[in-house]
Motif scaffolding. Structure first.
Motif, PDB file in Angstrom:
ATOM      1  N   UNK A 118      14.967  -6.703 -14.370  1.00  0.00           N
ATOM      2  CA  UNK A 118      14.891  -8.097 -13.934  1.00  0.00           C
ATOM      3  C   UNK A 118      14.828  -8.240 -12.421  1.00  0.00           C
ATOM      4  N   UNK A 119      14.667  -7.144 -11.726  1.00  0.00           N
ATOM      5  CA  UNK A 119      14.467  -7.206 -10.272  1.00  0.00           C
ATOM      6  C   UNK A 119      12.967  -7.153  -9.979  1.00  0.00           C
TER       7      UNK A 119
ATOM      8  N   UNK B 215      17.525 -11.761 -16.454  1.00  0.00           N
ATOM      9  CA  UNK B 215      17.020 -10.449 -16.899  1.00  0.00           C
ATOM     10  C   UNK B 215      15.515 -10.352 -16.758  1.00  0.00           C
ATOM     11  N   UNK B 216      14.925  -9.264 -17.293  1.00  0.00           N
ATOM     12  CA  UNK B 216      13.483  -9.051 -17.114  1.00  0.00           C
ATOM     13  C   UNK B 216      12.657 -10.032 -17.938  1.00  0.00           C
ATOM     14  N   UNK B 217      11.350 -10.116 -17.613  1.00  0.00           N
ATOM     15  CA  UNK B 217      10.470 -10.904 -18.472  1.00  0.00           C
ATOM     16  C   UNK B 217       9.554 -11.869 -17.756  1.00  0.00           C
ATOM     17  N   UNK B 218       9.818 -12.183 -16.488  1.00  0.00           N
ATOM     18  CA  UNK B 218       8.922 -13.122 -15.809  1.00  0.00           C
ATOM     19  C   UNK B 218       7.504 -12.557 -15.815  1.00  0.00           C
TER      20      UNK B 218
ATOM     21  N   UNK C 200      -0.788  15.159  16.081  1.00  0.00           N
ATOM     22  CA  UNK C 200      -1.542  14.164  15.310  1.00  0.00           C
ATOM     23  C   UNK C 200      -1.082  12.791  15.794  1.00  0.00           C
ATOM     24  N   UNK C 201      -2.009  11.925  16.204  1.00  0.00           N
ATOM     25  CA  UNK C 201      -1.585  10.577  16.607  1.00  0.00           C
ATOM     26  C   UNK C 201      -1.106   9.804  15.386  1.00  0.00           C
ATOM     27  N   UNK C 202       0.026   9.161  15.535  1.00  0.00           N
ATOM     28  CA  UNK C 202       0.605   8.429  14.393  1.00  0.00           C
ATOM     29  C   UNK C 202       1.041   7.051  14.886  1.00  0.00           C
ATOM     30  N   UNK C 203       0.715   6.010  14.133  1.00  0.00           N
ATOM     31  CA  UNK C 203       1.154   4.666  14.554  1.00  0.00           C
ATOM     32  C   UNK C 203       1.956   4.019  13.422  1.00  0.00           C
ATOM     33  N   UNK C 204       2.939   3.199  13.790  1.00  0.00           N
ATOM     34  CA  UNK C 204       3.706   2.494  12.759  1.00  0.00           C
ATOM     35  C   UNK C 204       2.973   1.230  12.318  1.00  0.00           C
ATOM     36  N   UNK C 205       2.925   0.996  11.028  1.00  0.00           N
ATOM     37  CA  UNK C 205       2.335  -0.242  10.499  1.00  0.00           C
ATOM     38  C   UNK C 205       3.440  -0.963   9.717  1.00  0.00           C
ATOM     39  N   UNK C 206       3.874  -2.052  10.293  1.00  0.00           N
ATOM     40  CA  UNK C 206       5.048  -2.753   9.749  1.00  0.00           C
ATOM     41  C   UNK C 206       4.738  -3.466   8.429  1.00  0.00           C
ATOM     42  N   UNK C 207       5.677  -3.358   7.512  1.00  0.00           N
ATOM     43  CA  UNK C 207       5.578  -4.107   6.258  1.00  0.00           C
ATOM     44  C   UNK C 207       6.904  -4.803   5.992  1.00  0.00           C
ATOM     45  N   UNK C 208       6.858  -6.120   5.817  1.00  0.00           N
ATOM     46  CA  UNK C 208       8.066  -6.868   5.439  1.00  0.00           C
ATOM     47  C   UNK C 208       7.998  -7.147   3.953  1.00  0.00           C
ATOM     48  N   UNK C 209       9.125  -7.070   3.286  1.00  0.00           N
ATOM     49  CA  UNK C 209       9.128  -7.451   1.876  1.00  0.00           C
ATOM     50  C   UNK C 209      10.462  -8.009   1.417  1.00  0.00           C
ATOM     51  N   UNK C 210      10.429  -8.598   0.244  1.00  0.00           N
ATOM     52  CA  UNK C 210      11.615  -9.228  -0.345  1.00  0.00           C
ATOM     53  C   UNK C 210      11.973  -8.539  -1.646  1.00  0.00           C
ATOM     54  N   UNK C 211      13.258  -8.404  -1.889  1.00  0.00           N
ATOM     55  CA  UNK C 211      13.715  -7.932  -3.198  1.00  0.00           C
ATOM     56  C   UNK C 211      14.378  -9.118  -3.884  1.00  0.00           C
ATOM     57  N   UNK C 212      13.911  -9.394  -5.084  1.00  0.00           N
ATOM     58  CA  UNK C 212      14.334 -10.596  -5.816  1.00  0.00           C
ATOM     59  C   UNK C 212      14.935 -10.198  -7.154  1.00  0.00           C
TER      60      UNK C 212
END
Ligand code: GLY
Length: 416
Positions: free
Chosen positions: A300-301, A279-282, A262-274
């Motif tokens: 709160x993450x 605490x939580x609530x935003x 099966x042909x497979x290609x990588x699809x890049x995803x960048x992300x941030x963890x904040x």
């Protein structure tokens, strides 16, 4: 089939690594320890099969480690991919029960948050696109509430006043994928699966031989059979069935005949963890926008993702990628700029040419099951991936829309 109790006896006296490499035999070998491989291993072991999973690094350290964990069949979907949308809806419907079963099997929580999602539009074009999403969803019996800015801000007060329109998807939830992989690994272990980390798969074994160049076997009239894997250490593991769950690398597994590839290609995803030190609530719900999403965790993450880039196997984190995410997210949720930065990371989504997964046996080759190509939906599709692997192990054909045979080489016909 080897009885699990017998295998467990064997496992107790078997050292994890050996210098010499006699062949170990299992009912099911799984190549790859991300969500897809782990759910396959868990379900197969649960069904009484002797299972061994091999991963070159730590379990769940690939795309599963980077994933945000949205269970969002409608808001992630492309209306031009109706079969995938329906599979996603089935998976989303399965998730609460799946999470409960997994938590009980693993003895740990997976942080399923049933808080829904809000999809927001910044301008007229985006608002029109949201109306089309709502129509597609309605056609599938999924209700999404159309909210004017004031109503959207009553639900999520952190939204900017400039928001033009929002859709509330009350059934698009989220989980923490890092907890999912830990729980799946524990559940698989408890069910009797052998999990071997730090062991790289070198080649598929076919009819007992290693086919280094991927040539087609020529045994007179016999269907070729994948009989297991050779690790780069030289060790051979054999099994009745081998599940390929190698993520973006699955298309390159040496030794498979072309009929099984099966042909497979990588699809890049960048992300941030904040993280919000207060605490939580935003925000309470996942907030999605054109090009990204902000997913809240209970503590709160927040996960802010993700770019979608076709750059091969590149996993560098770039200033430009992160800038765009922060620029777009802060336009809609200005408070995001007050959050602490915990992590910036990039992963590779495994994608097939039609962006739908491959779940089941290829045509013309025995002993092989595909569980991959989940692209943007690896976590969402975990419950149905486990089901599909079990069905394949029981000899049932793959659903046509997700059958590996849709990518088979023309000469696959000759082998079928
Ligand atoms: N499912 C979200 C993503 O792939 O970015």
């Amino acid at each position: 089939m080897t009885r699990r109790a017998d295998r467990q006896q064997l496992i107790r006296i078997m050292p994890a690594k050996r210098d010499h490499t006699p062949t170990d035999t299992f009912d099911v070998l799984v190549a790859g320890g991300g969500v897809a491989g782990l759910v396959a291993a868990w379900r197969a072991a649960q069904a009484g099969r002797a299972v061994c999973l091999v991963d070159r690094g730590e379990l769940g350290a690939g795309a599963s480690h980077v994933a945000a964990g949205m269970l969002a069949p409608v808001t992630e979907a492309d209306p031009r991919e109706p079969a995938l949308l329906e599979l996603g809806l089935e998976a989303a419907w399965r998730w609460p029960g799946f999470a409960e079963e997994l938590e009980s099997a693993a003895g740990m929580g997976v942080a399923l948050r049933r808080t829904g999602s809000l999809v927001v539009a910044r301008d007229r074009d985006e608002a029109e696109a949201l109306d089309r999403v709502r129509e597609v969803a309605a056609g599938l019996g999924v209700t999404m509430e159309r909210l004017l800015p004031s109503a959207a801000r009553r639900l999520e007060p952190a939204l900017a006043p400039t928001v033009r329109l929002a859709l509330h998807a009350p059934d698009d939830h989220s989980v923490d994928p890092r907890l999912i992989t830990a729980a799946l690994a524990e559940a698989a272990r408890r069910a009797g699966a052998v999990l071997r980390c730090g062991e790289e798969v070198g080649e598929a074994l076919i009819d007992g031989a290693v086919v280094s160049n991927g040539r087609e076997p020529t045994a007179d009239g016999d269907r070729p059979r994948i009989t297991g894997l050779r690790l780069t250490s030289g060790e051979r593991l054999t099994a009745t069935d081998t599940v390929v769950a190698l993520g973006a690398w699955a298309g390159d597994l040496p030794g498979l005949p072309s009929a099984a590839r099966v042909p497979m290609r990588p699809v890049k995803g960048q992300l941030l963890r904040l993280r919000d030190p207060e605490g939580p609530g935003l925000i309470e719900r996942t907030v999605r926008f054109e090009g990204g999403y902000l997913v809240p965790r209970a503590d709160g993450r927040y996960v802010l993702g993700a770019t979608q880039e076709e750059r091969g196997f590149d996993t560098t984190v770039t200033a430009g990628g992160l800038y765009e995410l922060l620029r777009d997210a802060s336009e809609l949720v200005p408070g995001v700029l007050e959050l602490e930065l915990e992590e910036a990371i990039a992963g590779l989504r495994p994608a097939t040419p039609d962006n739908a997964p491959v779940l089941g046996r290829p045509r013309g080759v025995d002993g092989l099951i595909w569980a991959g190509g989940h692209h943007r939906n690896g976590v969402l599709l975990a419950p149905v991936t486990g089901d599909a692997v079990l069905r394949a192990l029981d000899g049932e054909p793959a659903a046509p829309a997700f059958a590996p045979a849709r990518f088979a080489h023309a000469d696959a016909e000759a082998l079928a």
